[in-house]
Write an enzyme that holds these catalytic residues in place. Sequence first.
Site, PDB file in Angstrom:
ATOM      1  N   ASP A 158       0.842  -1.202   0.000  1.00 26.92           N
ATOM      2  CA  ASP A 158       0.000   0.000   0.000  1.00 26.92           C
ATOM      3  C   ASP A 158       0.881   1.257   0.000  1.00 26.92           C
ATOM      4  OD1 ASP A 158      -2.167   1.656  -0.071  1.00 26.92           O
ATOM      5  OD2 ASP A 158      -2.928   1.144   1.925  1.00 26.92           O
TER       6      ASP A 158
ATOM      7  N   GLY B 288      -1.659   7.667   4.357  1.00 30.02           N
ATOM      8  CA  GLY B 288      -0.757   6.839   3.567  1.00 30.02           C
ATOM      9  C   GLY B 288       0.703   6.988   3.928  1.00 30.02           C
TER      10      GLY B 288
END
Lengths: 180, 439, 317
Positions: free
Chosen positions: B303, B322
Site C-alpha cells: 500500500d 498513507g
Amino acid sequence: MAVRPVLQQADIERALTRIAHEILESNRGADDLVILGIPTRGVILAARIAEIIRRIEPNAPEALAGSLDVTMYRDDLSHTRTRTPAPTDVPVGIDDRTVVLVDDVLYSGRTIRAALDALADIGRPRAVRLAVLVDRGHREFPIRADFVGKNLPSAASERINVHLREVDGEDGVSIEGGVR
Amino acid sequence: MSRTLIRGATLVDGTRGDLLLDDGRIAEIGSVTDAAGATVIDADGLLALPGLVDLHTHLREPGFEQSETVLTGSRAAAAGGYTAVFPMANTSPVADTAGVVEQELRLGEDAGYVTVQPIGAVTVGLAGERLAELGAMAASRAKVRVFSDDGLCVWDPLLMRRALEYVKAFDGVIAQHAQEPRLTEGAQMNEGALSGELGLRGWPAVAEEAIIARDALLAEHVGSRLHVCHLSTAGSVEVVRWAKARGIRITAEVTPHHLLLTDDLVASYDARYKVNPPLRTAEDVEALRDALADGTIDIVATDHAPHPAESKECEWDAAANGMVGLESALSVVHEAMVETGRFGWADVARVMSAAPASIGSLAGHGHALEAGAPAELALYDPEVRAEFGVGSLAGRSRNSPYLGSTLPGRVVATFHRGVPTVLDGQVRPADEVAGGARG
Amino acid sequence: MRHLLSTRDLGREQAIELLDIAEDMAAVQQREVRKLPTLRGRTVVNLFFEDSTRTRVSFEAAAKRLSADVITFSAKGSSVSKGESLKDTAQTLQAIGADAVVVRHQASGAPQTLATSGWIDAGVVNAGDGTHEHPTQALLDAFTMRRRLHGDASRGRGLDGARVVIVGDVLHSRVARSNVWLLDALGAEVTLVAPPTLLPVDVSAWPARVGYDLDAAIDSGPDAVMMLRVQAERMHAAFFPNSREYSRTWGLDDARFARLPRTTMVMHPGPMNRGFEIAASAADSAQSTVLEQVANGVSVRMAALYLLLSGEREEAA
Ligand SMILES: [Zn+2]
C-alpha cells in the site's frame, strides 16, 4: 567550600532592635508607618521589626507589617529559572504613609528597583525607606539602604547565607566560598 | 543481453549456490563452473530471494506526479527488492478505461525497473455507481486481472455482487478496500481508548469486518474470487479464517506497517502515522502476524502511498492518509515475522512473491529460483541492522514512518529480466536500466 | 513551562503552582492599577483558526495586563482557512518574533503539531483544539471550584475529595477531557453523565465514573455539577432523538436544580443554551459560577502566560 559565620542569633536580634529604634526615630514614632518585607526572608524580618516596634511603642498600630512581592516587576525574568511569586499582603493603604521596605541582603539593588515599581502600582507613599539586615555592596543601581544591620563587604564570588528560625530552624548569617 | 554470475548466495532453503543469469533467465543454479564473459557478483552471506511482487502500490501517475511517477515509484520498488508492482487505479484520470491502463503499462515498460501491471477500477471514476469497462481493460494490452476502487470501498452491495460475477468471464478478481463509509465518516484513527483521549474521530474495526463478511458471503453466493486489501484487525482475521474454512475463494493481504506499528504512535499527532486503514492495537498486530504465519492471510502488500511533504506537515485532520512502503517492506517483514520466529525465508518468498503473483495472475514473476526460471530476483543482506533514513528512500516522497528508526536487513541487488536495477544497494541509473531492458 | 498543550501532562504540583499564581494575578485585578510590567517587550500572538470571542478576549486581556504586545490573528475566513497551511502561518509568526502563540484550532492536536514541528520557537498555549483539550478552561474551572470550597485558604491546596459531576456531550467536549485529567490530578472525584452515544467508545482508562442517570448523580449531592454545551448539529446526527428528550433526560431543569444541595456549584463553560442543557433558574442562581468562571479566566491565563514566558527558555524537547 568554606563557610564562615558572621552573625549569630544575638547579633541579629541586636541589629533588628537597633533598626527598629532608628525607624521610630526617623519617623518620629509609629504613626503612618507601614513595614513591608520582600519575600521570603524580608517578610520575616519585617514582622520581627514590627514586633520590636510594638514593644517599644505599645500604642503602635496593630497592622504594621506586611509583604510586597516583586516577582512580576523583576527585569531578569527570562534570565533565571522561573520564580514562583509569593502573595502580596499590604495591611493598610500606603497612600501618604511612610513605607519601610525590608530585605535580608542588599546586593545589586535590582530587587529594590522592582519593589519601588511594585509600590508605585499600589499607591503613593509619602516616603519610602529601606532596611536590610546585610549590605554586601556591589550595587548596580543608585540605591542605598537607610537602615543597615551589618555592612559586609564581600567578593562577587562569595555567597551570603541568611538563616532565620521561622523557615530555616535557626538564626545566623554566614559567608560561603570565594578565594581568600 | 548481459550475463551475470552471482557467486555463493544463500537460497531460501538455506543451501548455498551460484546463479548464472543469462538472457533474462536463470541459466544455471548450483555450482557454476563455466561463466565466461559474465559479470561476477560476490554474494557471500547474501540471501537470494525471488523478485518481490507488490499487489498494492500507488504510483500516482497520471495526475499526481508531484508525489510519485511510474518511473520514481519503479525505482522505489527496485530499491526494495521488487520486480513487479500492481499500481492501484486511483490516479487522475482514474484507471477505468483500456486507454489509461495501457498508458501505465507503457510508462512501466519505458522505465524498465519493474513490471508494472495495472489494476483497473471497478467503477467509473471510483464513484461507486456504474461498472467501469472491466472487459475492455482485461482484453487490452495491459491484460488487467485485478480490479479495485482502492481508496474507496465498493460499498453498494449490488454493484459489488455484479463486479464479482462479471470478472469471472476472464478469471479476474475484485480487490476490496473494506471500509463501511457511514461508520467511518471523518474517521481519523483507530477507534478505541486512545481516539477518545486524543479527540480524534474513530475508525472502528467493525467498519472493516462487516464489509469483509458481506463480501465473503457474496463471493460464496456467486462463486467468485475475492481479494481483501490491507487487513488491519483481529476481527477481520477471524472473518477470513471462517470464510476460508467454508471453502470461499477469498485471499487476504496485510501491509508491512500493520504488522509492525500500533495506534499509540498517533499520540504524537505526527501525520506520518496517518494511514487508511489506521494503525491498530498491539493485539491486532499479533493477530495479523499469526494469521500471516498460518496462511489465513496470503500475502504482504505495501500500500505504498506517496505524498508530498505539505500533505504531512500539517495538523492531523488535514493530513493525507498513507505511507511509502516499497523500500522498507522486506526489512519490516524481516523484523515482524522472521525475527519473531514465525517465518523462514521461504515463507517470506511465498507471501511477498509467489502468492501475490498468483493472485494477480501475473506471468513471469513469483517463480522459485531454479534453472529456466525468469531472472527476477533480489539479493538481501539479512545480517546488517541500520538506521532507516531518507537515503534509504528511492521514490519521490519521504512520508515513511520508519525514518530515524532502526530496521534489519538491506537489499543489496535486484535483477529484473536479468538486468541489475539495484547494485551495491544503489539504484542503477535510469538510462542503463531502460537500455538494458530493451537490449 | 515550555508549552501548555493539555492538562494530561500537568502534574499536581505544577497545576497547584499555576493556580496559586493565578491567585496572585486575581489579587492584582482587585487593585486600581490592574497592569503588571512583567511581560514588557514580549509578543503574544492569539492565533484563532476558529471563532471564539470569549476565549480570545480573555487571552487578550491576560496578555495586556502583563504588558505584553498582543497581536490577534483571526485566521477564520482569511487565507488560512482557505488552504494556507498551519506551517506557513507558523513561519510568519516566527518572522514576526512571537514569544508565545495562543492557538485555537478546529483540529485536535494542532497546537501540539505547532509546538513539536520545529517551525517556531515560541511557547504554545492550547486555547482549545478540536475535540481534544482546552487546558486553560479546565484550570479556570478548578480555580473557581477551589475558591468556592476554600476561599482565602485556597493557596497550596488541591481539590481533594471534591465530587464533580460533568454532564452532557463528553464525546465532543475538549472541556470535559481537560477537566477529567486535571480534576483527577487535583484529587477530585469525577463522574461523567451522558447519553451513551455522547461518550467515547472506551473510557475505561479515564479516571472517572461513568453513568447515564443524571437523577442519581444529582441525588448523590455533588460539590459541583458542570453542564456541557450541546451543539445544535448533534441533534441532526442521531446522537439522541430530539432536543426535548435530551433536555428531559440530561438537562439541569428546575426540578433537578431544586433537588441539589444549596452548596452545590453549578458550572458551565459557556456559551449556554438556556432552557436546553441548563434551566435559566440554575444558570442565574447564586450557586452558578458562570460569571466567576469568566473573571477567573483572565487570572488563570495570566498565570499560564507568566509561566510560559518567564524563566530561561528550556531546550525544545
Ligand atoms: Zn486501500
